[in-house]
Every structure is written in structure tokens, then in C-alpha cells.
Design a protein around this motif. Structure first.
Motif, short mmCIF file in Angstrom:
data_model
loop_
_atom_site.label_atom_id
_atom_site.label_comp_id
_atom_site.label_asym_id
_atom_site.label_seq_id
_atom_site.Cartn_x
_atom_site.Cartn_y
_atom_site.Cartn_z
N VAL A 1 37.37 35.51 35.44
CA VAL A 1 36.05 35.67 34.81
C VAL A 1 35.16 36.45 35.78
N GLY A 2 34.66 37.60 35.30
CA GLY A 2 33.93 38.51 36.19
C GLY A 2 34.87 39.59 36.69
N ALA A 3 35.80 39.97 35.82
CA ALA A 3 36.88 40.89 36.22
C ALA A 3 36.41 42.30 36.50
N THR A 4 35.18 42.64 36.09
CA THR A 4 34.66 43.99 36.34
C THR A 4 33.91 44.06 37.67
N GLY A 5 33.66 42.92 38.29
CA GLY A 5 32.89 42.91 39.54
C GLY A 5 33.78 43.12 40.75
N LEU A 6 33.18 43.12 41.93
CA LEU A 6 33.95 43.41 43.15
C LEU A 6 34.97 42.31 43.45
N ASP B 1 35.99 28.26 41.54
CA ASP B 1 34.74 29.02 41.36
C ASP B 1 34.29 29.68 42.66
N ASN B 2 34.02 30.96 42.58
CA ASN B 2 33.54 31.72 43.75
C ASN B 2 32.03 31.65 43.95
N SER B 3 31.29 31.20 42.96
CA SER B 3 29.83 31.16 43.11
C SER B 3 29.42 29.93 43.91
N ALA C 1 34.82 39.47 31.10
CA ALA C 1 33.50 39.84 31.63
C ALA C 1 32.47 39.60 30.52
N SER C 2 31.29 40.19 30.68
CA SER C 2 30.26 39.95 29.67
C SER C 2 30.57 40.80 28.42
N GLU C 3 29.84 40.47 27.37
CA GLU C 3 30.03 41.17 26.10
C GLU C 3 29.87 42.67 26.25
N ILE D 1 27.50 45.44 52.83
CA ILE D 1 26.65 45.52 51.64
C ILE D 1 27.39 45.02 50.39
N SER D 2 28.71 45.22 50.31
CA SER D 2 29.45 44.78 49.12
C SER D 2 29.44 43.26 48.97
N GLY D 3 29.02 42.55 50.00
CA GLY D 3 28.88 41.10 49.89
C GLY D 3 27.84 40.72 48.84
N ALA D 4 26.99 41.67 48.47
CA ALA D 4 25.96 41.39 47.45
C ALA D 4 26.38 41.90 46.07
N GLY D 5 27.62 42.40 45.92
CA GLY D 5 28.11 42.78 44.61
C GLY D 5 28.10 44.28 44.35
N LEU D 6 28.58 44.63 43.18
CA LEU D 6 28.79 46.04 42.82
C LEU D 6 27.49 46.84 42.81
N CYS E 1 34.61 34.56 39.05
CA CYS E 1 34.10 35.53 40.03
C CYS E 1 32.81 36.12 39.46
N ALA E 2 31.96 35.26 38.94
CA ALA E 2 30.73 35.73 38.30
C ALA E 2 29.54 35.00 38.93
N THR E 3 28.48 34.86 38.18
CA THR E 3 27.26 34.26 38.74
C THR E 3 27.32 32.72 38.65
N CYS E 4 26.33 32.09 39.32
CA CYS E 4 26.21 30.63 39.23
C CYS E 4 25.96 30.21 37.78
N GLU E 5 25.12 30.98 37.09
CA GLU E 5 24.77 30.64 35.71
C GLU E 5 26.02 30.65 34.84
N VAL E 6 26.85 31.67 35.00
CA VAL E 6 28.09 31.76 34.23
C VAL E 6 28.99 30.57 34.57
N ALA E 7 29.09 30.25 35.85
CA ALA E 7 29.96 29.14 36.25
C ALA E 7 29.46 27.82 35.66
N1 LIG Z 1 30.87 40.14 46.97
C1 LIG Z 1 31.35 39.28 47.85
O1 LIG Z 1 31.73 39.65 48.97
C2 LIG Z 1 31.41 37.82 47.54
C3 LIG Z 1 32.00 36.96 48.48
C4 LIG Z 1 32.09 35.60 48.20
C5 LIG Z 1 31.59 35.10 47.01
N2 LIG Z 1 31.00 35.96 46.11
C6 LIG Z 1 30.53 35.40 44.85
O2 LIG Z 1 31.44 35.82 43.83
C7 LIG Z 1 30.74 36.04 42.61
C8 LIG Z 1 31.00 37.48 42.16
O3 LIG Z 1 30.47 38.36 43.13
P1 LIG Z 1 30.66 39.95 43.03
O4 LIG Z 1 30.25 40.47 44.35
O5 LIG Z 1 31.99 40.28 42.48
O6 LIG Z 1 29.53 40.33 41.95
P2 LIG Z 1 29.45 41.63 41.01
O7 LIG Z 1 30.18 42.76 41.61
O8 LIG Z 1 28.01 41.80 40.71
O9 LIG Z 1 30.21 41.17 39.69
C9 LIG Z 1 29.69 40.16 38.84
C10 LIG Z 1 30.67 39.90 37.71
O10 LIG Z 1 30.13 38.84 36.91
C11 LIG Z 1 30.21 39.24 35.55
N3 LIG Z 1 29.13 38.65 34.75
C12 LIG Z 1 27.80 38.65 34.99
N4 LIG Z 1 27.15 38.05 33.98
C13 LIG Z 1 28.09 37.67 33.08
C14 LIG Z 1 28.05 36.99 31.83
N5 LIG Z 1 26.90 36.58 31.28
N6 LIG Z 1 29.22 36.78 31.18
C15 LIG Z 1 30.38 37.19 31.71
N7 LIG Z 1 30.50 37.83 32.90
C16 LIG Z 1 29.36 38.06 33.58
C17 LIG Z 1 30.02 40.75 35.60
O11 LIG Z 1 30.49 41.29 34.38
P3 LIG Z 1 29.77 42.56 33.68
O12 LIG Z 1 30.38 43.78 34.32
O13 LIG Z 1 30.17 42.41 32.27
O14 LIG Z 1 28.31 42.43 33.92
C18 LIG Z 1 30.89 41.09 36.80
O15 LIG Z 1 32.23 41.16 36.40
C19 LIG Z 1 29.28 35.73 42.91
O16 LIG Z 1 29.01 34.39 42.57
C20 LIG Z 1 29.17 35.90 44.42
O17 LIG Z 1 28.13 35.13 44.98
C21 LIG Z 1 30.92 37.30 46.35
#
Ligand SMILES: NC(=O)c1ccc[n+]([C@@H]2O[C@H](COP(=O)([O-])OP(=O)(O)OC[C@H]3O[C@@H](n4cnc5c(N)ncnc54)[C@H](OP(=O)(O)O)[C@@H]3O)[C@@H](O)[C@H]2O)c1
Length: 364
Positions: A19-24, A104-106, A47-49, A168-173, A82-88
Motif C-alpha cells: 500500500v503506497g506502491a507509487t511512493g519511495l 506498517d511503515n508510518s 495507491a490512491s484513486e 532528502i528522500s526521507g521526506a518522500g517523493l 508504505c503510506a501516510t499515518c492517516e491511510v494506516a
Molecule cells: N522515505 C523514507 O525514507 C521513509 C523511511 C521510513 C519510513 N517512512 C514512512 O513510510 C511511509 C511512506 O513514505 P514515502 O517516503 O514512500 O512517501 P511518498 O513517497 O510520499 O509516498 C506516499 C505513498 O502513499 C500513498 N498514498 C497517499 N495517500 C493515499 C491514500 N489516500 N490512499 C492510498 N495511498 C495513498 C501515495 O500514493 P499516491 O501516489 O496515489 O498519492 C504514495 O504511494 C510514510 O509513512 C513515511 O513516514 C519513510
């Protein structure tokens, strides 16, 4: 799917949902599953709609993105969020109700009593009861604790001082895209207008972007490291003092750690202890200036550990033994700091015998 299909090699009864397959983190999870030989037919990319119907790379193949909804978890054995806290918060209970294990990664469930917060090299035993929900710690917490666990087991740990240099990628895509756009602007001599972060991220270093507590001055990332460390190590009184900073690096976090051991140790002992730990790789060449860097750590599963030295600011006894030690560590926070750790948890949940292979001191 039938028993005997090759996704059972992963131990999963049912398919695997990311879940969150389009994110980093989600994309990294897909890449690790593909590397482990999980067939594309066993994996749902969710991922999201707004992304439904698009393709996402899976090994040499492409998976079609499914929209997260009511029926997303039917037939799913493991859901890696692999999505937001709200999604989790909204969807993990649905996945569990449908019979899946959730990792859950959030930060939604990390500190919730009863939810195991797991770094397999440290506390895989928290998965013995096969809980339906397990939380992956914060990326900086995982990197810090996995680096120090061998020392904790050998000598005990009395306290930690830590400075992070976080990618910087720690904050997402969206954050990564901002870094790349600003880097191009800088090179072209164009002005930079911060959007994702409050500060420019290209050519800059700034205090971690999480919210700062007005009363204490501690920011959200630092608080996560403190509280998660105490939970994972079951040590409420551990002294831990982090300062978290972002640097203009695309990927892989670095940490400068000073650890106070429970008893004195010699350099050879400290090095040997780190060198034999599964998941760590000592990179420490004083003559060749070969030390951990984010560039070296990117794409690797191991945490790179180097600059191993007694703290020059505190006493070393006549036999060269000291209590306080300095380390420099770099690790790919999208792999061991997120997707890889989550998949290791999922693998143990599916196949508890794997726990043994990850325990410090045993062969990997
Ligand atoms: N980045 C890191 O290094 C890292 C490390 C440890 C933990 N984390 C945690 O892992 C999680 C993901 O982080 P990320 O860096 O991969 O973030 P990201 O690149 O911003 O990706 C977020 C993902 O969540 C999906 N998403 C958002 N809203 C959604 C919804 N309403 N329904 C379904 N999917 C939804 C997005 O899909 P869409 O493309 O459809 O929006 C996207 O696939 C976060 O909780 C973050 O805190 C991140």
C-alpha cells in the motif's frame, strides 16, 4: 493462487499487498520483493484513486496500480503499508479484518502499547506470538539501533549522543523532486523558492523539518528516536541525545554517534564485535580515507560503520580501554531504514524460523 505456487516460497498464504506502491518506500518494497523472486502475480500494488490503472515497475515487469478501497485486502496474506499515518489508521484494521498480517511503515502505531516495534536483529522475539500488526520503526531509529545492538550485547549501553545528516528522500517523493528541481535551478543560477520544506534544500543544511516542541526545543524526529529506542530496547531511562539535520543528499542517512558503553572496551574488541554482526559492514580505512558515505550506502542492505575510535574527549586507560566510543554510520534509509526492515518483519511473521538467521551472533 494455490499451495505450490512459487509465492509460497516467501511463506505467504495469500498474496502480498504493498500500500503506497507509487511512493519511495513502496517502490523500494516492490523492488526487494522482485529481487527475492516473488512472482508478479503474487503482488498487489496499491495507491490512491488518482493513480489507479497506471503501471509501476516490478522487476522486469509492470504491475497495474489498484486503488485503495473496501475490497483491497481480499485474499491478501501480508499487507505492507508504505503510506501516510492517516491511510494506516483507516485501512490497517480493514486488512487485519480481512485476515492479513500488517507491517506498517508510518508512525501511526509505533508507540501503541501491544504493537511490536521491531528491528529483527534486535527484537524478532516480539513477533513470536505472530501479531496481526507490527510497526516498522523510524528510519533513523532503525539505523542507530541496528548499528549499536552488537555493542549493547557485548558491553551494555549507558548513553548515546547522536547527530544525523538525513537525506532528502526521507521526506518522500515530493521532497526528492524538490531537491532535484532546486539543484537544476542552482546550477542554472536561477533563484530557489522553497515549497516542500521551509528552507532551500539544494546547497543547504537545515534542522530537521519535523515540528519543534515549544517547551523542550526537541523536534519530532528527535522525539521519535528517543521514544522508539526506549521501547525497542525496553529501557525507559536510557540517556539519548539526538540532533537531527537534513542535508542535500538524495538518498541514505548518515549519523555521527558517540556511545557510552556499560563497561570499558578495547578497540580490537569493539571492531571485532561490529565486524561479526549480520547486517553491518565495517568501512574504516584510516590510511585510504575510506569511511561510510551515503553514496557508498545507497542501494545496499548493510549499514556501513566506520571512523571507529575512542572518544578523544574522555579518558582512555593505560591499556587503551575506554567507555565512550565514536562511530560514523551511513545506511540506505529506503532499504534497511524502511522497506527492507518491513519485509524482514513480514518474512518472520510468515516463517518464524527465519528469526534465527537474523539474530546477532549467528550466521546470516
Ligand atoms: N522515505 C523514507 O525514507 C521513509 C523511511 C521510513 C519510513 N517512512 C514512512 O513510510 C511511509 C511512506 O513514505 P514515502 O517516503 O514512500 O512517501 P511518498 O513517497 O510520499 O509516498 C506516499 C505513498 O502513499 C500513498 N498514498 C497517499 N495517500 C493515499 C491514500 N489516500 N490512499 C492510498 N495511498 C495513498 C501515495 O500514493 P499516491 O501516489 O496515489 O498519492 C504514495 O504511494 C510514510 O509513512 C513515511 O513516514 C519513510
Amino acid at each position: 493462487m494455490h499451495e505450490g505456487d512459487s509465492c509460497w516460497a516467501f511463506g505467504v498464504s495469500g498474496s502480498i499487498a504493498v500500500v503506497g506502491a507509487t511512493g519511495l518506500v513502496g517502490r523500494e518494497a516492490l523492488s526487494i520483493l522482485a529481487e527475492r523472486g516473488v512472482p508478479a502475480g503474487c503482488v498487489h500494488a496499491i495507491a490512491s484513486e488518482r493513480r489507479a490503472g497506471e503501471g509501476v515497475t516490478y522487476g522486469g515487469e509492470s504491475l497495474t496500480i489498484e486503488s485503495l478501497g473496501e475490497v483491497s485486502f481480499e485474499g491478501v496474506g501480508v499487507a505492507i503499508f508504505c503510506a501516510t499515518c492517516e491511510v494506516a489508521r483507516a485501512h490497517a484494521p480493514r486488512a487485519i479484518e480481512a485476515g492479513a498480517f500488517v507491517v506498517d511503515n508510518s508512525s501511526a502505531f509505533r508507540l501503541k502499547p501491544g504493537v511490536p516495534l521491531v528491528v529483527p536483529e534486535i527484537n524478532a522475539d516480539a513477533l513470536k506470538a505472530r501479531p496481526r500488526l507490527a510497526a516498522n520503526p523510524n528510519c533513523s531509529t532503525i539505523i542507530l539501533l541496528a548499528s549499536l545492538e552488537p555493542l549493547r550485547r557485548c558491553f551494555g549501553i549507558a548513553g548515546i549522543d547522536l547527530a544525523t545528516y538525513q537525506a532528502i528522500s526521507g521526506a518522500g517523493l515530493a521532497a526528492l523532486e524538490e531537491l532535484n528541481a532546486q539543484t537544476r535551478s542552482l546550477a542554472a543560477g536561477e533563484p530557489i523558492t522553497p515549497a516542500y520544506f521551509g528552507e532551500p534544500c539544494a546547497g543547504n543544511v537545515f534542522s530537521h523539518d519535523s515540528e519543534v516542541e515549544i517547551l523542550t526545543g526537541v523536534n519530532g524526529e528527535e522525539r521519535k528516536i528517543i521514544e522508539e529506542t526506549r521501547k525497542i530496547w525496553c529501557d525507559r531511562s536510557l540517556r539519548i541525545s539526538p540532533t537531527c539535520v537534513r542535508v542535500p543528499v538524495e538518498r541514505a542517512h548518515t549519523q555521527a554517534i558517540t556511545v557510552e558503553l556499560g563497561r570499558t572496551a578495547g578497540e580490537a574488541e569493539v571492531r571485532a564485535c561490529l565486524a561479526r554482526a549480520p547486517g553491518l559492514c565495517v568501512v574504516d580505512d584510516r590510511r585510504g580515507n575510506g569511511f561510510p558515505t551515503p553514496a557508498k550506502a545507497t542501494g545496499r542492505d548493510e549499514i556501513l560503520v566506520g571512523r571507529i575510535r575512542p572518544d578523544p574527549g574522555t579518558p582512555v586507560d593505560d591499556s587503551g580501554r575506554a567507555k565512550r566510543w565514536c562511530l560514523l554510520v551511513s545506511a540506505d534509509q529506503l532499504r534497511k531504514g524502511a522497506a527492507l526492515n518491513a519485509i524482514q518483519i513480514a518474512e518472520i511473521l510468515m516463517n518464524p524460523a527465519r528469526e534465527r538467521a537474523l539474530c546477532v551472533g549467528e550466521a546470516s
